[in-house]
Design an enzyme around this catalytic site. Sequence first.
Site: not given
Length: 506
Positions: A123, A144, A156, A194
Amino acid sequence: MTAIGTGSTVAVVGTGTMGQGIAQVALVAGHRVRLYDAASGRAGRAAEAIGQRLDRLVEKGRITSQERDAARGRLSPAASLAELADASLVIEAILEQLTAKQELFAALEEVVAAGCLLATNTSSLSVTAVAGPLRHPGRLVGLHFFNPAPLLPLVEVISGFATDETAATTAYDTAAAWGKTPVRCTDTPGFIVNRIARPFYAEALRAYEEQAADPATLDALLRDGSGFKMGPFELTDLIGQDVNEAVTHSVWQSFFQDPKFTPSLAQRRLVEAGLHGRKSGRGWFDHREGAKRPEPQTVPPRPAPETVALHGELPRPAAALTELIEEAGIKITREPAPGESAGFLRLPGGARLALTDGTPATSARQGDCIRFDLSLDYRAATRIALAAPQPASEADLAEAAGLFQALGKQVSVIQDVPGMLVARTVAMIVDFAVDAAARKVATPGDIDTAMRLGVNYPGGPLEWAERLGARWVWDLLDAMHRHHGGARYAPSWALGRRADLQERVV
């Protein structure tokens, strides 16, 4: 379509919560799944836990008992990496440690066939760095998943610097075949979600450090005032303060300590104290049995003004308020806005009431006025924040509160900080998204999809840029930048360009 066929074996290395979730997704999609964990016995226990989850899916009517039995028959723990030799896809879900991941994939390269696709579920680490030591780094891609993997649709798909396009396409198509919504992105710190989500946490933490309000009130303003599913304090308690802070620190370091990503000292102290949130019993809030959750600060009922004067037109993000005020039976008289100032409301007592523009409510240069915060949907919002100039008139503040209460909103008064809370948070998220799109981290459509599905935002940040107006966002951040100094709030060149292009179209 180049998805890996259901006749192929998928291996998952690492059998924690995420590894089990990914294995369940592949299993339900029809694959043979092998589980491996370096800790003895863990793969077997994980297989049992997945079997129990399949039982619950039968109870809920999601799959039939025959489908469950067939899935169980396709699931097996592996005692060694050598048992993964026939896998067509190996997904790694071990601890977030670069050296450990590199060593694992180097060992897998000695075991699996040349055509096996390798994927890391990292991540926050660089996919390029994970693949760096491999003889054939082109077959490693980032996949991800979001927790819980069986429920959350977003995946992702990250291409490292050396990732082959065919490997990325196969990973993307496989995730789609599993019923997920994949998005593509380049190997940038934090990937899409993120990276772009950092301000949601960071600005609330910064506002807390500035003594704008307490965590319960700040949470309520973002949740009830703009439709975010959870506030940042309750959400980080759920994620784990240690986990959230570690990701923030990793992204900050990866961007060479860019001030826009600076971690929070308040959160660092919480982590140092062992107050990690729900899993430790306490975080920003007390989650122990019987503990009472604090209520947000709310202004008691105040009488609504019978009339207000509208000077000019309210800024584009707040334009809906004019209609809401009229629907509430409050008379609006219309006056020209003085000079070049943005539109505002004049209360019966004479005070100005205006949408935050990044400047404080107390301003010798622009004149004092009561500020109200942004909402992404003023009609649906059930709470709004006000900030009063100092020294504040209680009568003026009561009129402002009464006006919003007449529109069906609860009102919280926060300290006078530039950009208040929702406005600065949304503006920073928009800027991060516009910047990421300009740098081709991902397409605009994939960015908006990722933020809606990955963190349940009430819309896509690039959609917000269109609706609010990129110029308004740029102006707000520029005002905060001039007030604070440093580089944290300096709007990106990409946001300025987008604002210019929007104005040309208009």
